[in-house]
Design a protein around this motif. Structure first.
Motif, PDB file in Angstrom:
ATOM      1  N   TYR A 140       0.871  -1.144   0.066  1.00  0.00           N
ATOM      2  CA  TYR A 140       0.154   0.240  -0.012  1.00  0.00           C
ATOM      3  C   TYR A 140       0.777   1.164   0.083  1.00  0.00           C
ATOM      4  O   TYR A 140       0.596   2.078  -0.851  1.00  0.00           O
ATOM      5  CB  TYR A 140      -1.022  -0.007   1.246  1.00  0.00           C
ATOM      6  CG  TYR A 140      -1.876   1.295   1.262  1.00  0.00           C
ATOM      7  CD1 TYR A 140      -2.839   1.172   0.583  1.00  0.00           C
ATOM      8  CD2 TYR A 140      -1.341   2.309   1.925  1.00  0.00           C
ATOM      9  CE1 TYR A 140      -3.718   2.425   0.719  1.00  0.00           C
ATOM     10  CE2 TYR A 140      -2.188   3.468   2.090  1.00  0.00           C
ATOM     11  CZ  TYR A 140      -3.443   3.649   1.347  1.00  0.00           C
ATOM     12  OH  TYR A 140      -4.110   4.543   1.594  1.00  0.00           O
ATOM     13  N   ILE A 141       1.642   1.356   0.867  1.00  0.00           N
ATOM     14  CA  ILE A 141       2.707   2.530   1.183  1.00  0.00           C
ATOM     15  C   ILE A 141       3.447   2.473  -0.178  1.00  0.00           C
ATOM     16  O   ILE A 141       3.738   3.994  -0.839  1.00  0.00           O
ATOM     17  CB  ILE A 141       3.532   2.217   2.225  1.00  0.00           C
ATOM     18  CG1 ILE A 141       2.871   2.392   3.497  1.00  0.00           C
ATOM     19  CG2 ILE A 141       4.657   3.564   2.120  1.00  0.00           C
ATOM     20  CD1 ILE A 141       3.569   2.090   4.815  1.00  0.00           C
ATOM     21  N   GLY A 142       4.158   1.730  -0.778  1.00  0.00           N
ATOM     22  CA  GLY A 142       5.060   1.905  -2.121  1.00  0.00           C
ATOM     23  C   GLY A 142       4.013   2.330  -3.119  1.00  0.00           C
ATOM     24  O   GLY A 142       4.450   3.396  -3.868  1.00  0.00           O
ATOM     25  N   THR A 143       2.962   1.536  -3.371  1.00  0.00           N
ATOM     26  CA  THR A 143       1.893   1.941  -4.515  1.00  0.00           C
ATOM     27  C   THR A 143       1.347   3.423  -4.296  1.00  0.00           C
ATOM     28  O   THR A 143       1.442   4.221  -5.213  1.00  0.00           O
ATOM     29  CB  THR A 143       0.935   1.024  -4.713  1.00  0.00           C
ATOM     30  OG1 THR A 143       1.471  -0.399  -4.748  1.00  0.00           O
ATOM     31  CG2 THR A 143       0.028   1.277  -5.910  1.00  0.00           C
ATOM     32  N   ARG A 144       1.021   3.656  -2.971  1.00  0.00           N
ATOM     33  CA  ARG A 144       0.316   5.145  -2.792  1.00  0.00           C
ATOM     34  C   ARG A 144       1.431   6.056  -3.167  1.00  0.00           C
ATOM     35  O   ARG A 144       1.358   7.061  -3.650  1.00  0.00           O
ATOM     36  CB  ARG A 144      -0.075   5.118  -1.597  1.00  0.00           C
ATOM     37  CG  ARG A 144      -0.603   6.721  -0.776  1.00  0.00           C
ATOM     38  CD  ARG A 144      -1.267   6.683   0.437  1.00  0.00           C
ATOM     39  NE  ARG A 144      -2.035   7.736   0.574  1.00  0.00           N
ATOM     40  CZ  ARG A 144      -1.566   8.932   1.500  1.00  0.00           C
ATOM     41  NH1 ARG A 144      -0.269   8.587   2.193  1.00  0.00           N
ATOM     42  NH2 ARG A 144      -1.867   9.901   1.438  1.00  0.00           N
ATOM     43  N   LEU A 145       2.919   5.948  -2.546  1.00  0.00           N
ATOM     44  CA  LEU A 145       3.786   7.020  -3.101  1.00  0.00           C
ATOM     45  C   LEU A 145       4.269   7.293  -4.472  1.00  0.00           C
ATOM     46  O   LEU A 145       4.314   8.155  -5.012  1.00  0.00           O
ATOM     47  CB  LEU A 145       5.187   6.490  -2.276  1.00  0.00           C
ATOM     48  CG  LEU A 145       6.422   7.214  -2.719  1.00  0.00           C
ATOM     49  CD1 LEU A 145       6.387   8.831  -1.978  1.00  0.00           C
ATOM     50  CD2 LEU A 145       7.451   6.637  -1.874  1.00  0.00           C
ATOM     51  N   ALA A 146       4.096   5.982  -5.103  1.00  0.00           N
ATOM     52  CA  ALA A 146       4.392   5.994  -6.497  1.00  0.00           C
ATOM     53  C   ALA A 146       3.074   6.784  -7.264  1.00  0.00           C
ATOM     54  O   ALA A 146       3.465   7.639  -8.303  1.00  0.00           O
ATOM     55  CB  ALA A 146       4.174   4.483  -7.291  1.00  0.00           C
ATOM     56  N   ALA A 147       1.936   6.481  -7.161  1.00  0.00           N
ATOM     57  CA  ALA A 147       0.796   7.252  -7.694  1.00  0.00           C
ATOM     58  C   ALA A 147       0.858   8.891  -7.178  1.00  0.00           C
ATOM     59  O   ALA A 147       0.553   9.567  -8.150  1.00  0.00           O
ATOM     60  CB  ALA A 147      -0.408   6.277  -7.222  1.00  0.00           C
ATOM     61  N   LEU A 148       1.164   9.154  -5.945  1.00  0.00           N
ATOM     62  CA  LEU A 148       1.203  10.622  -5.869  1.00  0.00           C
ATOM     63  C   LEU A 148       2.200  11.278  -6.386  1.00  0.00           C
ATOM     64  O   LEU A 148       1.985  12.397  -6.794  1.00  0.00           O
ATOM     65  CB  LEU A 148       1.492  10.630  -4.037  1.00  0.00           C
ATOM     66  CG  LEU A 148       0.098  10.396  -3.179  1.00  0.00           C
ATOM     67  CD1 LEU A 148       0.337  10.325  -1.810  1.00  0.00           C
ATOM     68  CD2 LEU A 148      -1.133  11.244  -3.470  1.00  0.00           C
ATOM     69  N   THR A 149       3.296  10.499  -6.636  1.00  0.00           N
ATOM     70  CA  THR A 149       4.365  11.170  -7.346  1.00  0.00           C
ATOM     71  C   THR A 149       3.992  11.405  -8.887  1.00  0.00           C
ATOM     72  O   THR A 149       4.439  12.159  -9.437  1.00  0.00           O
ATOM     73  CB  THR A 149       5.771  10.492  -7.213  1.00  0.00           C
ATOM     74  OG1 THR A 149       6.205  10.185  -5.868  1.00  0.00           O
ATOM     75  CG2 THR A 149       6.875  10.985  -7.878  1.00  0.00           C
ATOM     76  N   ALA A 150       3.547  10.385  -9.289  1.00  0.00           N
ATOM     77  CA  ALA A 150       3.014  10.196 -10.683  1.00  0.00           C
ATOM     78  C   ALA A 150       2.041  11.578 -10.841  1.00  0.00           C
ATOM     79  O   ALA A 150       2.049  12.475 -11.934  1.00  0.00           O
ATOM     80  CB  ALA A 150       2.225   9.081 -11.152  1.00  0.00           C
ATOM     81  N   ILE A 151       1.100  11.926 -10.002  1.00  0.00           N
ATOM     82  CA  ILE A 151       0.124  12.966 -10.141  1.00  0.00           C
ATOM     83  C   ILE A 151       0.852  14.291 -10.278  1.00  0.00           C
ATOM     84  O   ILE A 151       0.691  15.108 -10.936  1.00  0.00           O
ATOM     85  CB  ILE A 151      -0.748  12.871  -8.765  1.00  0.00           C
ATOM     86  CG1 ILE A 151      -1.879  11.712  -9.215  1.00  0.00           C
ATOM     87  CG2 ILE A 151      -1.847  14.350  -8.758  1.00  0.00           C
ATOM     88  CD1 ILE A 151      -2.827  11.663  -8.179  1.00  0.00           C
ATOM     89  N   ASP A 152       1.896  14.409  -9.207  1.00  0.00           N
ATOM     90  CA  ASP A 152       2.724  15.549  -8.942  1.00  0.00           C
ATOM     91  C   ASP A 152       3.394  15.937 -10.288  1.00  0.00           C
ATOM     92  O   ASP A 152       3.647  17.068 -10.665  1.00  0.00           O
ATOM     93  CB  ASP A 152       3.716  15.230  -7.921  1.00  0.00           C
ATOM     94  CG  ASP A 152       4.633  16.726  -7.718  1.00  0.00           C
ATOM     95  OD1 ASP A 152       3.760  17.804  -7.472  1.00  0.00           O
ATOM     96  OD2 ASP A 152       5.446  16.557  -7.266  1.00  0.00           O
TER      97      ASP A 152
ATOM     98  N   LEU B  81       3.374  11.014   5.706  1.00  0.00           N
ATOM     99  CA  LEU B  81       3.687   9.963   4.523  1.00  0.00           C
ATOM    100  C   LEU B  81       5.208   9.804   4.554  1.00  0.00           C
ATOM    101  O   LEU B  81       5.679   8.304   4.312  1.00  0.00           O
ATOM    102  CB  LEU B  81       3.566  10.596   3.099  1.00  0.00           C
ATOM    103  CG  LEU B  81       3.975  10.029   1.932  1.00  0.00           C
ATOM    104  CD1 LEU B  81       2.912   8.616   1.664  1.00  0.00           C
ATOM    105  CD2 LEU B  81       3.747  10.901   0.764  1.00  0.00           C
ATOM    106  N   ARG B  82       6.033  10.753   4.921  1.00  0.00           N
ATOM    107  CA  ARG B  82       7.721  10.319   4.993  1.00  0.00           C
ATOM    108  C   ARG B  82       7.763   9.373   6.151  1.00  0.00           C
ATOM    109  O   ARG B  82       8.590   8.261   5.931  1.00  0.00           O
ATOM    110  CB  ARG B  82       8.263  11.793   5.602  1.00  0.00           C
ATOM    111  CG  ARG B  82       8.337  12.861   4.294  1.00  0.00           C
ATOM    112  CD  ARG B  82       9.254  14.101   4.709  1.00  0.00           C
ATOM    113  NE  ARG B  82       9.229  15.058   3.678  1.00  0.00           N
ATOM    114  CZ  ARG B  82       8.518  16.116   4.002  1.00  0.00           C
ATOM    115  NH1 ARG B  82       7.640  16.309   5.292  1.00  0.00           N
ATOM    116  NH2 ARG B  82       8.232  16.910   3.099  1.00  0.00           N
ATOM    117  N   GLU B  83       7.191   9.648   7.325  1.00  0.00           N
ATOM    118  CA  GLU B  83       7.092   8.538   8.290  1.00  0.00           C
ATOM    119  C   GLU B  83       6.679   7.400   7.949  1.00  0.00           C
ATOM    120  O   GLU B  83       7.349   6.352   8.046  1.00  0.00           O
ATOM    121  CB  GLU B  83       6.343   9.222   9.399  1.00  0.00           C
ATOM    122  CG  GLU B  83       6.481   8.298  10.595  1.00  0.00           C
ATOM    123  CD  GLU B  83       5.908   8.790  11.953  1.00  0.00           C
ATOM    124  OE1 GLU B  83       5.543   8.046  13.005  1.00  0.00           O
ATOM    125  OE2 GLU B  83       5.637   9.740  11.991  1.00  0.00           O
TER     126      GLU B  83
END
Length: 459
Positions: free
Chosen positions: A115-127, A437-439
């Motif tokens: 969950y954490i890895g996929t969410r991070l990737a998706a948020l970065t994609a949007i950014d 998110l960083r944590e």
């Protein structure tokens, strides 16, 4: 502008939004580029594109000085790896990546890490302006792992494609591919932003025959009515596999082949004849050294295939589509000029229009979403980027496509809309607690590295 954002985010039935005064790069072959025009959004769809559109009851957002463009489409990213970003920036070859990441670290992932890895990737994609991301999720050790990956896509609001595959190595529950039906019914059927695909490998060389695309997996996808994305397509063995698939009727426009480096001319012709799609990974081919290490753009274009583009693995690569476009643009033009150097031949070079087409419309088409997104065509979903062209690194605006491809980066993306919903505004991705998110990301990284015996790679 905060008042405008408040209005945009207020749930209003039949909400209409009029973006005014921008240069609009539609990526629609009939509409082209409009130097100064408006774009009308009605609910989740693009209603009109043109000059001096009537506002009516629409909320007007003045975007003068910006370029409007369709959101980028990432056709292949292993999103679960995001907390391992750049952990091996100078990876030597595919074998090193497979041994380190897929065999060494992946088995330590728990559902929450997915969950954490996929969410991070998706948020970065949007950014960075990617509004559609295909997550080639090849670490689905349990049903809970798959659920977590899909839930992460849904929670970010990205247009997500979950391409499901079991792990290459290590223990797993044996639920794949039978679990695809449950995944569709549970997560995808009632969420218009989510799509399900079957993920597979081209041959049995990496992880054995169960993951190699063939009749069984093709029938599974056909029975579910979903597309197929096939990774690790390169070299002589993949070329032979492609010819075999063509003879068996297993290639079609529902199938997307990833990488495609070092394939034979016969394989390329079979792909073209069957309408199969191609997803290139320009920096991956060069950085990891896949077969020829040269993105197969010339080979694709020679048989009439216009490919999509993808990020691939963030353990060694950049996360954004600007890098992919620029890398492909530079590599192809270098190769074309080099081939012609010292002769009377005129090199055939792609241009910025081509790579932007690959990153948007062709990317959407190659993963079965060409009628949904990829261009600012009335009737399509409102997946829209507002890119500041008057920023220091972009001013003055002379060529909108050149500015998008060669000048811009994530800092210039002011606003991202996905299905008409604001996901980034005034340069910030919305609804993200960065401190939390960083944590989460650091804790997940530390846990999987410790559990996999790679604690020494933690900083």
């Amino acid at each position: 502008m905060n008042a405008t954002l408040d209005q945009l985010r207020r749930p209003v039935p039949g909400r209409r939004i009029l973006l005014t005064g921008a240069a609009i790069v539609t990526m629609d072959p009939k509409l082209g580029v409009l130097p100064r025009a408006d774009l009308l959004i009605d609910g989740d769809r693009i209603a009109a594109v043109g000059v001096d559109l009537p506002a009516g009851d629409a909320l007007i957002v003045d975007v003068t000085g910006a370029v409007l463009a369709p959101g980028f489409v990432d056709t292949h990213r292993h999103a679960w790896e995001a907390q391992l970003r750049r952990i091996m920036p100078d990876v030597n070859d595919l074998g090193e990546y497979v041994t380190s990441t897929l065999a060494g670290i992946a088995p330590a992932y728990q559902p929450q890490d997915m969950y954490i890895g996929t969410r991070l990737a998706a948020l970065t994609a949007i950014d960075s302006g990617i509004t559609t991301m295909l997550d080639f999720s090849h670490n689905s050790r349990t049903a809970a792992h798959s659920d977590a990956a899909i839930r992460a896509l849904a929670d970010t609001g990205i247009r997500g494609v979950h391409a499901s595959m079991r792990p290459h190595f290590g223990d797993w529950d044996g639920q794949w591919p039978a679990d695809l039906t449950r995944l569709h019914d549970t997560h995808v059927a009632d969420n218009p932003l989510l799509t399900l695909r079957l993920a597979a490998l081209a041959t049995d060389e990496v992880a054995g025959p169960d993951l190699a695309y063939g009749d069984h997996l093709a029938r599974t996808a056909r029975d579910l009515g979903i597309g197929v994305s096939i990774d690790a397509v390169f070299g002589q063995t993949s070329s032979q596999a492609i010819l075999d698939w063509a003879k068996q009727g297993l290639l079609s426009p529902d199938v997307s082949l990833i990488h495609c480096t070092g394939l034979t001319p016969q394989a390329w012709q079979a792909m073209a004849d069957t309408g199969a799609n191609v997803a290139l990974a320009p920096t991956s081919d060069a950085q990891i050294g896949l077969e020829s290490a040269i993105p197969a753009i010339d080979e694709a274009l020679a048989v009439g295939i216009r490919p999509g583009l993808s990020i691939d693995v963030e353990v060694a690569l950049a996360s954004d589509m600007f890098t992919q476009m620029r890398a492909l643009h530079a590599i192809q033009r270098m190769r074309a000029v080099n081939t012609s150097y010292g002769t009377s031949h005129q090199p055939t070079r792609i241009g910025v229009q081509d790579v932007l087409d690959f990153a948007t419309l062709q990317g959407a088409r190659s993963i079965g979403l060409g009628d949904v997104t990829g261009s600012l065509t009335p009737g399509k979903q409102a997946d829209v980027l507002v890119v500041r062209a008057d920023d220091l690194n972009n001013m003055p605006l002379n060529d909108p496509i050149g500015t998008l491809v060669l000048g811009s980066d994530a800092r210039n993306i002011d606003t991202v809309l996905i299905a008409g919903q604001v996901r980034k505004w005034a340069g910030n991705v919305l609804d993200v607690d960065l401190a939390a998110l960083r944590e989460d990301v650091r804790a997940s990284r530390d846990r999987v590295l410790n559990a996999s015996g790679h604690a020494d790679r933690r900083i």
